[in-house]
Design an enzyme around this catalytic site. Sequence first.
Site: not given
Length: 392
Positions: A101-102
């Site tokens: 994920s970011m």
Amino acid sequence: MTEHDVAEVGLEWLASALIRKGSLSSDWLPAFRQVPRHLFVPEAIWPGCAGGNRQGNRLLRSEAPRAWWEAVYADAPITTQWDDGAHTGPGRGRIPSCSNSMPTMVFSMLTALDVQEGHRVLEVGTGTGWNAALLCHRVGSDSVVTVEVDEANSAAARSRLQNAGFAPLVITRDGAVGHAAQAPYDRVIATCSIGRMPYAWVEQTVPGGVIVAPWGPTYGGEGIVRLSVGAGGTASGKFLGSSAFMRLRDQRVERVHVREYLNGEPWPADGAKSTTRLSPDDVGDWHVMFAIGAQVHGVFPWTEPYQDGSYTLWLRDTAVSLWATIDFEKGRSEFEVAQSGPRRLWSEVEEAYRWWEAAGRPGFQRFGLTVSKDSETVWIDDPSNPVPPPRS
């Protein structure tokens, strides 16, 4: 410059960027530095972009090391699997099914989770293992249970965790059921999105505990919700902001082609025609879709674009019994509508939009969610003020 030097430069650059954004707090900085992201990113990746859900073509570390490192230490998500592993080619698959994920989202959610020394944590969605490793650094491996439904992802994450010096309990199973054998937990965090909160997560959390998860209706729009679990078996809390995660596999919706709704007839088949002055462009923002989806149950949109910039917005239900189309053309103030079925889907969307306008065009932070064993309620500003009930 050696690979170690490249990693150090990338890590410190990303740390500075996250601190400037306010997403990486001082208490999570040691974990960020000692649990480097690159240890949890595989050879083959499809880099994403910040604030978007579009992926680039596949990058192989062995073929394009510089681009691989740039992707790893960018504040952007990285897709690591498509179509539950069925797609392995150089292009993009159909549906992304695993990612790293970011970083902004990772640390924003960890901050919201408020993990303290001595807490036991359940993570749903091991993915590449990075989030689990960060939690292990914070509270110790013995206090972390992480659940992953995909066998290949689970095995790869377990290996990465071991190589990085961490040994949480990694369970391969449907995350919707949690892991009761190690319950209760002080904190539960999901790194996959849900459209309904699995009540097992509430049952397995101590009273006063916290659940942080991406929640979004079938229609679209999604935000991070932070729930506090009460003594009476309910959990309630507010949304913190927008998100875009891959759906919990147990809650995926199979979306069939529009032709399945027309029963072999050419459009508009049996659709009743009308016009609307509400532009399809006005209902496409993420937070607007969330507000609509909280009221219009079991319906999802799809945009069919044309070369001249016009498009058709399709609305369809999950039971393959209802549909609507709205034709958008630039410069028009009225738009053609066709609707079929006992429910008029565009009329419902329009009514939900007008409610959102009358409520002051709220963003995610004004909404909240309350979960009990038998119900789930989205509310605005206060739990005593539910949004209009979903139509069914």
